[in-house]
Scaffold this motif. Structure first.
Motif, short mmCIF file in Angstrom:
data_model
loop_
_atom_site.label_atom_id
_atom_site.label_comp_id
_atom_site.label_asym_id
_atom_site.label_seq_id
_atom_site.Cartn_x
_atom_site.Cartn_y
_atom_site.Cartn_z
N LYS A 220 0.01 -0.11 -1.16
CA LYS A 220 -0.08 -0.85 -2.62
C LYS A 220 0.51 -2.32 -2.46
CE LYS A 220 0.16 3.02 -5.43
NZ LYS A 220 0.93 3.86 -6.65
N THR A 221 -0.43 -3.18 -2.38
CA THR A 221 0.23 -4.82 -2.29
C THR A 221 -0.38 -5.54 -3.26
OG1 THR A 221 -2.06 -5.22 -1.15
CG2 THR A 221 -0.43 -4.50 0.19
N HIS A 222 -1.15 -4.88 -4.20
CA HIS A 222 -1.45 -5.92 -5.71
C HIS A 222 -2.26 -6.74 -5.39
CE1 HIS A 222 1.81 -3.57 -7.91
NE2 HIS A 222 2.47 -4.10 -7.09
N ARG B 10 -6.32 -7.69 -4.58
CA ARG B 10 -7.81 -7.32 -5.10
C ARG B 10 -8.45 -6.50 -3.96
NH1 ARG B 10 -12.08 -10.60 -8.87
NH2 ARG B 10 -13.47 -8.82 -9.25
#
Length: 309
Positions: free
Chosen positions: A123-125, A127
């Motif tokens: 989860k890296t935010h 897109r």
């Protein structure tokens, strides 16, 4: 030392039963090609033998760069999921899709849903597309960045795409991995180098891809699609980046293309002082007598091809 293996273009067979309704699409051309050509050259036992050899070499991770299936039938997608389950746990195996996995509209979404455990990143935010690309996975000192070039095309075309939106996300993931001091490996199905395949099979967006790598850097790029064992370079940030292709993982001997191989990449060192060797291992002769040394290990980061041209 981290040992990374690279397979591509499994084209798992045989084809399951197919209905007339399923053939009423681009699949009719692929079905004819399978019956006339591919079913004679592709042999699942070859792929199994490559996996066995990887086990003998204590592989830390396996990268698979697409074309697990042939016509993207629902039954094929499930067979490929079974193969992935057998081949390795999700934390030890990463996948990106190929054009055959997106053979007709809607197929890519189904394939990515079925194969999601092997396509899920951190989860890296940053897109992602609706099918989850690009993704970032870190394993020890290595970061694997999965890029999708796959989409459904018209009959007789096998094109790939790399567009602005994915390029922006890939750039951010490359920067994130660089900040962590990781060795960055990009996985993509279509070769991001001009001249490695014909016009109707090329990647749209090669210039954009190469610009992204030149500005943000990477250490290694893996691709499939061509069914050829190739080694080329593109410009990176501070050094040129090796681009490795590989033969089809199910290709038996006696065909028009080289028999099955996998890339074995050994990675050691740290940023600015990586030590990377590469060799190919594959089959020779008739089944079932094969696994042999493909070539002497080659030091990718001190090769003369890195000299400015």
């Amino acid at each position: 030392m981290f040992r990374l293996a690279h397979l591509s273009d499994l084209h798992l067979g045989p084809l399951p039963d197919i209905t007339y309704r399923e053939l009423a699409s681009k699949r009719i051309t692929g079905y004819v090609n399978w019956q006339r050509n591919r079913r004679k050259a592709i042999h699942n036992g070859v792929t199994d033998a490559l996996l066995h050899d990887m086990g003998e070499h204590n592989i830390d991770h396996l990268a698979v760069t697409g074309d697990l299936v042939n016509l993207a039938l629902d039954a094929e997608i499930e067979v490929a999921r079974d193969w992935l389950t057998m081949a390795g746990a999700p934390e030890r195996l990463s996948v990106v899709p190929g054009n055959h996995d997106a053979y007709v509209p809607g197929a890519l979404r189904k394939a990515c849903k079925a194969w999601r455990p092997w396509m899920t990143g951190e989860k890296t935010h940053i897109r992602q597309s609706e099918t989850g690309f690009p993704y970032l996975r870190s394993n020890g000192q290595v970061a694997l960045i999965g890029v999708s070039s796959a989409h459904a095309t018209a009959p007789f075309l096998a094109l790939g795409t790399f567009r602005d939106e994915q390029a922006a996300s890939v750039a951010k993931l490359l920067d994130v991995a660089a900040e962590r001091g990781l060795f960055r490996v990009i996985m993509i199905h279509h070769p991001p180098v001009r001249g490695l395949t014909t016009a109707h099979k090329r990647l749209y967006g090669i210039g954009l891809f190469q610009k992204t790598i030149a500005q943000h850097g990477a250490e290694l790029i893996l691709h499939g699609h061509t069914h050829d064992p190739t080694l080329t370079w593109i410009e990176g940030k501070g050094h040129r980046v090796p681009v490795l292709g590989v033969t089809a993982a199910g290709q038996s001997t006696g065909g028009d293309k080289p028999p099955a191989q996998y890339n074995l990449v050994e990675i050691d060192g740290k940023p600015g002082a990586w030590r990377v060797t590469h060799s190919r291992r594959g089959i020779k002769g008739q089944l079932p007598t094969f696994i042999v040394e493909g070539s002497d290990p080659e030091d990718l980061f001190s090769a003369p091809q890195f000299d400015a041209k």
